[in-house]
Design an enzyme around this catalytic site. Structure first.
Site, PDB file in Angstrom:
ATOM      1  N   PHE A 129     -26.817 -26.030  -3.344  1.00  0.00           N
ATOM      2  CA  PHE A 129     -25.737 -25.228  -3.768  1.00  0.00           C
ATOM      3  C   PHE A 129     -25.601 -24.198  -2.590  1.00  0.00           C
ATOM      4  CE2 PHE A 129     -22.969 -22.119  -5.712  1.00  0.00           C
ATOM      5  CZ  PHE A 129     -22.079 -23.007  -6.067  1.00  0.00           C
ATOM      6  N   ASP A 210     -34.921 -24.287  -7.735  1.00  0.00           N
ATOM      7  CA  ASP A 210     -33.802 -23.477  -8.116  1.00  0.00           C
ATOM      8  C   ASP A 210     -33.507 -24.494  -9.314  1.00  0.00           C
ATOM      9  OD1 ASP A 210     -30.991 -23.189  -8.973  1.00  0.00           O
ATOM     10  OD2 ASP A 210     -30.451 -22.892  -7.060  1.00  0.00           O
ATOM     11  N   TYR A 235     -26.006 -19.478 -17.569  1.00  0.00           N
ATOM     12  CA  TYR A 235     -24.687 -19.680 -18.203  1.00  0.00           C
ATOM     13  C   TYR A 235     -24.236 -21.294 -17.984  1.00  0.00           C
ATOM     14  CZ  TYR A 235     -23.691 -19.105 -12.953  1.00  0.00           C
ATOM     15  OH  TYR A 235     -23.640 -19.227 -11.633  1.00  0.00           O
ATOM     16  N   LYS A 236     -24.969 -22.183 -17.642  1.00  0.00           N
ATOM     17  CA  LYS A 236     -24.717 -23.600 -17.677  1.00  0.00           C
ATOM     18  C   LYS A 236     -25.067 -24.333 -18.780  1.00  0.00           C
ATOM     19  CE  LYS A 236     -25.104 -23.630 -12.539  1.00  0.00           C
ATOM     20  NZ  LYS A 236     -23.568 -23.424 -12.345  1.00  0.00           N
ATOM     21  N   ARG A 385     -17.564 -34.519 -11.874  1.00  0.00           N
ATOM     22  CA  ARG A 385     -18.619 -34.353 -12.738  1.00  0.00           C
ATOM     23  C   ARG A 385     -18.324 -34.139 -14.136  1.00  0.00           C
ATOM     24  NH1 ARG A 385     -22.511 -29.404 -10.700  1.00  0.00           N
ATOM     25  NH2 ARG A 385     -20.544 -28.389 -11.767  1.00  0.00           N
TER      26      ARG A 385
END
Length: 425
Positions: A129, A210, A235-236, A385
């Site tokens: 990312f 990560d 938050y995922k 996704r």
């Protein structure tokens, strides 16, 4: 029961689902199928309640909320770290809920990147990312190095995945630090963190991961693998809410090392309010905190992590694999005429919590899916996704999503949209 493409088969799978009761714990919008939990997880009733509880402690205690109430704020980050530790295979003292993904990465690079002699480079990968690469670049620049020369990026052979042997080959004697994703954010590929850590340490290189797209979706054994450090957002898959407080892990073998970026909440708690000019750092992962905890941004995690403790990561992972296996089966059976490519690893041990479809009309297709109340995630330039999340998505959700995709393609309803992303994709 033989696998087939009927909705009855999906409903039978839902009847057998050991996690189905948790679906009622989440705020699911009527007639909406949410497939974007790997970008932002949904709000649960327990997360809402823990937020309200912490808000109430502010209302009733004022500044005394730091030491009073059901969850005193002064120790709240440590409490959340303890609750999170089983998800990554760590001890409670090694985990801290603090900062954000990128600020925690800055802290960890500042702490563990120690260029010396010819060892000056940081090894990363071109599929990570971008925020991670921006942070690494800025840290190199702060040390006086040109990021174009000193950030060493492992190349992808196919644009979607990485080969472990390519990463290991890049672990040369000019590398001082390695930072890699646990799961690639586009394709959902799980990297072999155990093998990569072993290879790095054989070459006397520190390595960190990560975990943004793996925590809450994939079990980890960071202590067993002997990873040096890790960082992530909450938050995922952990459903902590937009901009939720992040997390970090520091292997206890590094305890006692001073953090690269000091701040008063990294102090030994017994000494913090001495307010001495000279800092006395904590002796565990809490030393890597910088500023005052964002209590209201951390509060929803308490309720969410309660559910993870109850459900268990092995059960969550088992259902996640079944959901994504089922989705790939339906894509192959129902969408074979419409030029979709499944670009995520098909082997369950190499696949994270989402399916990654590539199509030249991806941006348009995502907009059409939203019109039909399916929430996907578009990734530039041509990726879709779809993340069926174990705690709140059903097998029938997966079935309906693929049927809606088939209808969109058959009727070509996507063509009324421009094939480009919105400002936020």
């Amino acid at each position: 029961m033989a696998r087939d493409i009927t909705v009855d088969y999906a409903k039978e799978l839902d009847k057998q689902d050991r996690l189905r009761k948790y679906r009622d714990e989440f705020y699911l919008q009527q007639d909406v199928i949410y497939m974007d939990g790997n970008s932002l997880g949904l709000l649960s009733k327990r997360a809402e309640q823990s937020l309200l509880l912490l808000l109430d402690s502010w209302k009733n205690h004022g500044i005394d909320g730091w030491t009073q109430g059901e969850h005193p704020w002064f120790y709240f980050s440590e409490k959340l770290g303890e609750m999170c530790a089983p998800l990554i295979g760590a001890e409670k003292e090694e985990v801290m809920m603090t900062g954000s993904t990128t600020t925690n990465l800055h802290q960890l690079v500042a702490s563990f990147y120690k260029p010396e002699g010819t060892r000056t480079k940081i090894l990363a990968d071109e599929l990570n990312f971008p925020s991670d690469l921006y942070a690494i670049s800025s840290q190199l620049a702060l040390h006086g190095y040109d990021p174009d020369e000193h950030m060493k990026l492992v190349k992808s052979r196919d644009g979607n995945t990485l080969h472990d042997e390519d990463i290991i080959e890049a672990m040369t004697d000019d590398v001082a630090l390695i930072i890699l994703p646990g799961v690639l954010y586009r394709s959902g590929q799980i990297l072999n963190m155990e093998a990569l850590t072993k290879a790095a340490h054989e070459r006397n290189i520190l390595i960190g991961f990560d975990l943004c797209h793996s925590i809450g979706a994939v079990p980890h054994k960071l202590d067993e693998w002997d990873a040096d450090f890790a960082f992530w957002c909450n938050y995922k898959h952990l459903n902590g809410g937009p901009g939720a407080t992040g997390g970090l892990y520091v292997n206890r073998k590094h305890f006692g090392q001073k953090p690269g970026l000091a701040g008063w909440f990294g102090s030994n708690k017994e000494k913090q309010f001495d307010l001495s000019i000279k800092m006395t750092p904590a002796t565990d992962a809490s030393a890597y905190q910088i500023g005052t905890p964002n209590i209201l941004s951390a509060a929803p995690l308490y309720g969410s992590l309660e559910m993870f403790a109850e459900a268990g990561m092995d059960t969550i992972r088992d259902k996640s694999i079944k959901l994504t296996d089922y989705m790939m089966f339906l894509v192959e059976q129902e969408l074979s005429d419409y030029q979709f490519t499944i670009a995520n690893p098909t082997e369950s041990e190499r696949r994270g919590g989402h399916v990654y479809l590539v199509h030249e009309e991806a941006a348009r297709i995502c907009k059409a899916l939203k019109e039909y109340h399916v929430i996907p995630d578009f990734r530039t330039p041509n990726g879709i996704r779809l993340a069926p999340v174990a705690l709140y998505n059903s097998f029938e959700d997966v079935w309906k999503t693929v049927q809606i995709l088939k209808s969109i393609m058959k009727e070509e309803s996507y063509k009324k949209y421009e094939n480009k992303r919105d400002v936020v994709a």
